[in-house]
Motif scaffolding. Structure first.
Motif, PDB file in Angstrom:
ATOM      1  N   ALA A  89       0.804  -1.229   0.000  1.00 34.61           N
ATOM      2  CA  ALA A  89       0.000   0.000   0.000  1.00 34.61           C
ATOM      3  C   ALA A  89       0.833   1.274   0.000  1.00 34.61           C
ATOM      4  O   ALA A  89       0.531   2.213  -0.760  1.00 34.61           O
ATOM      5  N   PRO A  90       1.894   1.396   0.807  1.00 35.77           N
ATOM      6  CA  PRO A  90       2.670   2.644   0.797  1.00 35.77           C
ATOM      7  C   PRO A  90       3.281   2.949  -0.567  1.00 35.77           C
ATOM      8  O   PRO A  90       3.269   4.106  -1.016  1.00 35.77           O
ATOM      9  N   ALA A  91       3.818   1.931  -1.255  1.00 34.80           N
ATOM     10  CA  ALA A  91       4.400   2.147  -2.583  1.00 34.80           C
ATOM     11  C   ALA A  91       3.330   2.549  -3.593  1.00 34.80           C
ATOM     12  O   ALA A  91       3.555   3.378  -4.473  1.00 34.80           O
ATOM     13  N   PHE A  92       2.156   1.945  -3.464  1.00 37.83           N
ATOM     14  CA  PHE A  92       1.035   2.270  -4.350  1.00 37.83           C
ATOM     15  C   PHE A  92       0.710   3.760  -4.262  1.00 37.83           C
ATOM     16  O   PHE A  92       0.461   4.418  -5.276  1.00 37.83           O
ATOM     17  N   LEU A  93       0.731   4.296  -3.051  1.00 34.69           N
ATOM     18  CA  LEU A  93       0.383   5.695  -2.833  1.00 34.69           C
ATOM     19  C   LEU A  93       1.537   6.648  -3.114  1.00 34.69           C
ATOM     20  O   LEU A  93       1.324   7.816  -3.449  1.00 34.69           O
ATOM     21  N   SER A  94       2.767   6.166  -2.975  1.00 34.71           N
ATOM     22  CA  SER A  94       3.922   7.061  -3.091  1.00 34.71           C
ATOM     23  C   SER A  94       4.361   7.310  -4.525  1.00 34.71           C
ATOM     24  O   SER A  94       5.244   8.131  -4.765  1.00 34.71           O
ATOM     25  N   GLN A  95       3.756   6.628  -5.481  1.00 42.28           N
ATOM     26  CA  GLN A  95       4.160   6.763  -6.876  1.00 42.28           C
ATOM     27  C   GLN A  95       2.968   7.146  -7.753  1.00 42.28           C
ATOM     28  O   GLN A  95       2.540   6.385  -8.626  1.00 42.28           O
ATOM     29  N   PRO A  96       2.373   8.311  -7.557  1.00 44.14           N
ATOM     30  CA  PRO A  96       1.215   8.723  -8.366  1.00 44.14           C
ATOM     31  C   PRO A  96       1.608   8.967  -9.816  1.00 44.14           C
ATOM     32  O   PRO A  96       2.740   9.364 -10.110  1.00 44.14           O
TER      33      PRO A  96
END
Length: 367
Positions: A123-130
């Motif tokens: 989840a953090p990577a999903f959100l950190s790479q818009p």
């Protein structure tokens, strides 16, 4: 001495738990001999096994001795246990109780939580790479990390070909989407349909309409590599796929999801006349009649993709998105040819265009 006919048996204990029965199926498919065991006086799972024995509860003083006798009498070389406490005990004691007998599975606790831990880690990577999209509409705020983890967890549990790169792109365009209906052409088991419904609910886009004939004949691509058609003919069951779709979508529907079991062009005509759909499972759903997000993933033959785009794109709302799935597809070029033609013809009204996760994304200009 163990009976020679019982050599190399796998002991499954407790044998009635769901994961135990799944492992029994694996043993049978692999031709491995399975011995079921339980501590219950009556265990309904007994009838599922060819061989069966009763063991004391793992807390009993005579458990070790009983297990040692079972191993010797039945030629047990491995033990499978889905029970967290039993596994922990055997992980510590099995080498002393029955030297040489293997504990066949990893910790059931780790197995049960693995998918959740994977989602939480991702989840953090999903959100950190818009994705930096040149959209007609400003982006709505991202979802909280826990919401993204929930999306990833449930998305992963549904079978299908939609991958995380495409999910990421769908998430980004949903944040930049006008209000209106969300329409999917070709839903099958419902993997991408679930993602679209989740996104439509979180960003208040509109209701989801899934269109699929759920007929094996409609799966034939004709101009694609025959490997795809052979799979469709030999391995896929359309009626089963619809039931799986219902299982996957019904728990998440809030009277904002329904489906039409018919061909795409017939469904487009129905949608144009009266955008209301009624089915036994999902009830009655009234749609707006204007499409905010159109996902085209039906038959991939060029003529079919072109016809789908033409039939449904006339209902697009300003600022709405068209997604042509499998624009990059190793088994044929139908989606790419049809997508390129639409982009070339309507270039003046297209605000954004990009490819991600193998799909083509087009946004109609907002006035």
């Amino acid at each position: 001495m163990p009976d020679a006919s019982h050599n190399d048996a796998v002991l499954i204990f407790p044998a009635g738990m769901p994961r135990a029965l799944e492992f029994l199926g694996q043993c049978r498919r692999q031709g491995r001999k399975a011995l079921g065991a339980s501590s219950l006086a009556y265990d309904p799972a007994r009838q599922r096994y060819d061989r069966w024995l009763t063991l004391p509860y793992v807390t009993a003083a005579d458990f070790d001795a009983a297990l040692r006798r079972a191993v010797a009498e039945h030629g047990v070389t491995g033990i499978y246990t889905p029970h967290v406490v039993v596994w922990d005990y055997l992980n510590r004691r099995l080498a002393d109780i029955a030297p040489g007998v293997a504990l066949l599975n990893a910790s059931p606790l780790d197995e049960e939580l693995a998918a959740y831990r994977t989602a939480l880690d991702a989840a953090p990577a999903f959100l950190s790479q818009p994705l930096p999209l040149a959209s007609s509409l400003p982006a709505q705020p991202p979802q909280p990390e826990a919401e993204i983890a929930a999306l990833l967890r449930h998305f992963a549990a549904i079978p299908g070909m939609c991958d995380l790169d495409k999910l990421k792109a769908l998430y980004e365009i949903a944040r930049r989407c006008p209000q209106g209906d969300v329409v999917e052409i070709g839903s099958w088991w419902g993997k991408s349909a679930f993602a679209l419904l989740w996104l439509a609910q979180r960003y208040a886009i509109g209701k989801l309409l899934c269109v699929d004939p759920w007929e094996n004949a409609q799966l034939l691509q004709h101009d694609a590599d025959p490997l795809v058609d052979r799979l469709a003919a030999d391995r896929l069951d359309a009626d089963e796929a619809l039931r799986i779709f219902q299982i996957n979508l019904l728990p998440y529907s809030r009277n904002d999801c329904n489906y039409l079991r018919m061909g795409s062009l017939e469904a487009a005509a129905h949608y144009g006349r009266q955008p209301t759909v009624q089915t036994p499972g999902f009830g009655t759903t009234a749609y707006q009649g204007g499409i905010a997000l159109l996902h085209i993933d039906g038959n991939h033959a060029y003529d079919s993709v072109k016809a789908d785009i033409e039939a449904w794109s006339v209902h697009m709302a300003d600022g709405g998105w068209i997604v042509v799935d499998d624009y990059r597809w190793p088994f044929g070029d139908g989606p790419r040819r049809a997508g390129d033609e639409f982009l070339q013809t309507h270039r003046a009204t297209i605000r954004a265009a990009f490819v991600a996760g193998g799909a083509l994304y087009l946004q109609r200009a907002a006035h």
